[in-house]
Design an enzyme around this catalytic site. Structure first.
Site, PDB file in Angstrom:
ATOM      1  N   GLY A 128      47.646  35.581  46.333  1.00 14.85           N
ATOM      2  CA  GLY A 128      47.827  36.999  45.999  1.00 14.85           C
ATOM      3  C   GLY A 128      47.045  37.916  46.916  1.00 14.85           C
TER       4      GLY A 128
ATOM      5  N   ALA B  65      76.527  56.045  58.992  1.00 20.24           N
ATOM      6  CA  ALA B  65      75.336  55.943  59.839  1.00 20.24           C
ATOM      7  C   ALA B  65      75.015  57.284  60.487  1.00 20.24           C
ATOM      8  CB  ALA B  65      75.549  54.869  60.899  1.00 20.24           C
TER       9      ALA B  65
END
Ligand code: HXC
Length: 527
Positions: free
Chosen positions: A177, A414
């Site tokens: 973690g 786009a």
């Protein structure tokens, strides 16, 4: 207390002795151990990184309080991290550097407290924080207390996000973690071959899934720079990593309330010979690629462009340059890679960069040459809709000055995504080579002229030539930038050679831009 200790001179001598026996001796041993592995010690890394003689250490006398596992027999001063403040290029920063030679750089209660303290300092004072990571993760002997400190660091990193620049340099292991510490920061730099990041290591993977993979392939610098996108720069060695971050800091403001750094630089008011090269950049054939870096380098001061994440999603280029000595962020489609199409990786890479620039008031220049989105089930099934939406969201919520230059193709969705006027760009310019439309000529002809093509087939004419002629007519008549200019979609059409002068004027004009937003807790960006 001896007589010597009761005098001022005696007490000063005692301090010196303690420093010699603890800090200096510990550092000597640390250097020996690290050098044998081709690495620098935690303190050396800081000294190499900052302006000479400016480092002021915090908490050099801190010691852990753990007694379990015989830990009370070894309580080194400073514990497993060196923290403090310094300057880089004369500007203030806060820094911490994990010391792998002390309990494997692991993070227990006091190492965590030291990092938390320096993070709080950086946020309070409003200066960038640089973390150098080299750690076995949570200190196993300290259990839940160690885990809790990671939680505190994560909470603070998140709170400081968009307030001060946060940069991580991974110079050894970052496992479990603990990887989320760097992952939450703005930039992650990794050193080739000597740094590794993974949530579960090779042993766990083999036990659980049977998959066999080595450290390097799983979580080495190359992997995280080219495949996962976790890292933003692959440094050849430690010195290269520190150099890159120094260069990066020179582009960044101290915090979100301060302006971008401004260096003395002559304003660029007339088109020069270098600018003229832009008139020759776009090939005559629309399908022939070119290197967008050739354009960027002409546009920025002294051809100095610091690319970020160059190895990941190379079909989009992001990075920092300067205009008139002031930082701008640049986002550009790269026609040389996958024809500059947008895909998930490119969208996420650019979105995060737009959000970084916006957080820190860095104006954004977008260079557009995008034929559209990369088609395919792979893209659709891995979430090009949800993940592609991030770039729209990022541009649409950005309030910094934004200038967009369409150099060639700007097709379909786009076109809108890449810094269009509707999403909030302030000044949109096109080159005469721009092609702006719902789709390219070949695609449009297939849909619009189906019957004409069928007829040509029936009449035995050269179908390819008919198709090409129709596509050429469409490209000329429909995709012309003059049509977009007629509708006010773009503010002007300029010769490529005039671009540097034009964007310099545009960003100067936009310096006072302010946008008021309605109050809300925060938006809900698609994640
Ligand atoms: C205490 C540790 C340690 C740790 C290493 N050491 N990791 N001590 N806690 N987490 C110590 C070792 O005991 C050793 O001490 C010294 O550091 C050097 O370690 P080596 O194993 O000899 O080094 P190396 O072979 O280079 O291997 C490095 C390593 C390995 C790959 C990092 O040490 C390792 O796998 N460590 C454990 C990694 C891990 O699983 N950590 C927990 C992750 S979970 P001596 O005295 O012999 O020199 C986590 C949760 C975060 O971090 C929570 C977030 C929510």
């Amino acid at each position: 207390m001896t007589n010597a200790e009761s005098t001022t001179a005696g007490r000063i001598e005692q301090l010196r002795q303690r420093n010699e026996e603890t800090i200096v001796a510990k550092e000597r041993a640390a250097r020996e151990r690290q050098h044998s592995k081709g690495k620098q010690s935690a303190r050396e890394r800081i000294e190499t990184f900052v302006d000479p003689g400016t480092f002021v250490e915090f908490d050099a006398y801190v010691r852990h309080r753990t007694t379990a596992f015989g830990m009370d027999e070894k309580r080194p001063y400073g514990d497993a991290v060196v923290t403090g403040i310094a300057t880089v290029h004369g500007r203030r920063i806060a820094v911490y550097s994990q010391d792998f030679t002390t309990f494997g750089g692991s993070l227990g209660e006091v190492a965590g407290e030291k990092i938390v303290k320096i993070m709080d300092y950086a946020t309070r004072v409003g200066v960038p924080i640089v973390g150098m990571l080299d750690s076995g993760g949570a200190r196993i002997q300290e259990g839940v207390v160690a885990l809790g400190k990671y939680g505190e660091i994560f909470k603070r990193t998140t709170a400081a996000s968009g307030v001060i620049p946060q940069i991580s340099i991974v110079m050894g292991p970052a496992a479990g973690g603990a990887v989320y510490g760097p992952a939450l920061t703005d930039f992650v730099v990794m050193v080739d071959k000597t740094s590794h990041m993974f949530v579960t290591g090779p042993d766990v993977i083999k036990t659980v899934t049977g998959e066999e993979v080595g450290f390097e392939e799983l979580g080495g610098g190359l992997t995280h720079n080219s495949i996962s996108g976790v890292s933003h720069y692959l440094a050849a060695d430690e010195a290269d990593a520190l150099d890159y971050v120094r260069a990066l800091l020179a582009f960044l403001p101290d915090n979100n309330q301060s302006e971008v750094p401004a260096y003395d630089h002559q304003a660029h008011r007339v088109v020069n010979d270098l600018d003229q090269t832009l008139n020759r950049v776009i090939p005559d054939s629309p399908n022939q690629p070119y290197d967008v870096l050739d354009i960027i380098e002409v546009l920025v001061d002294d051809r100095e462009f610091l690319e970020v994440q160059p190895l990941y999603a190379p079909n989009i280029v992001i990075g920092f340059g300067r205009l008139e000595g002031r930082t701008i962020g640049i986002i550009a489609n790269q026609p040389k890679q996958m024809a500059g199409t947008l895909n998930i990786e490119a969208g996420e890479k650019a979105a995060r960069f737009v959000r970084f620039c916006d957080s820190f008031s860095i104006p954004i220049l977008t260079l557009v040459d995008v034929p559209g989105y990369l088609p395919g089930t792979d893209q659709e099934w891995t979430g090009v809709i949800r993940r592609g939406a991030k770039l729209i969201y990022a541009y649409a919520e950005a309030t910094v000055p934004m200038v967009t230059v369409i150099t060639r193709k700007a097709y379909g969705g786009a076109y809108i995504v890449m810094g269009s006027k509707q999403l909030g760009a302030d000044i949109n310019i096109a080159w005469p080579t721009a092609e702006i439309a719902v789709m390219g000529g070949q695609g449009a002809v297939n849909i619009l002229y189906r019957s004409e093509i069928k007829q040509a087939e029936e009449e035995g004419r050269d179908v390819a030539a008919v198709r090409q002629q129709l596509a050429n007519d469409y490209t000329y008549n429909v995709t012309s930038p003059f049509l977009a200019a007629e509708r006010g979609e773009i503010d002007g059409i300029i010769e490529p050679a005039e671009t540097r002068v034009a964007i310099t004027k545009a960003f100067r004009a936009l310096r006072t831009k302010k946008v008021a937003r309605p109050e809300r807790k925060h938006g809900n960006i698609p994640l």
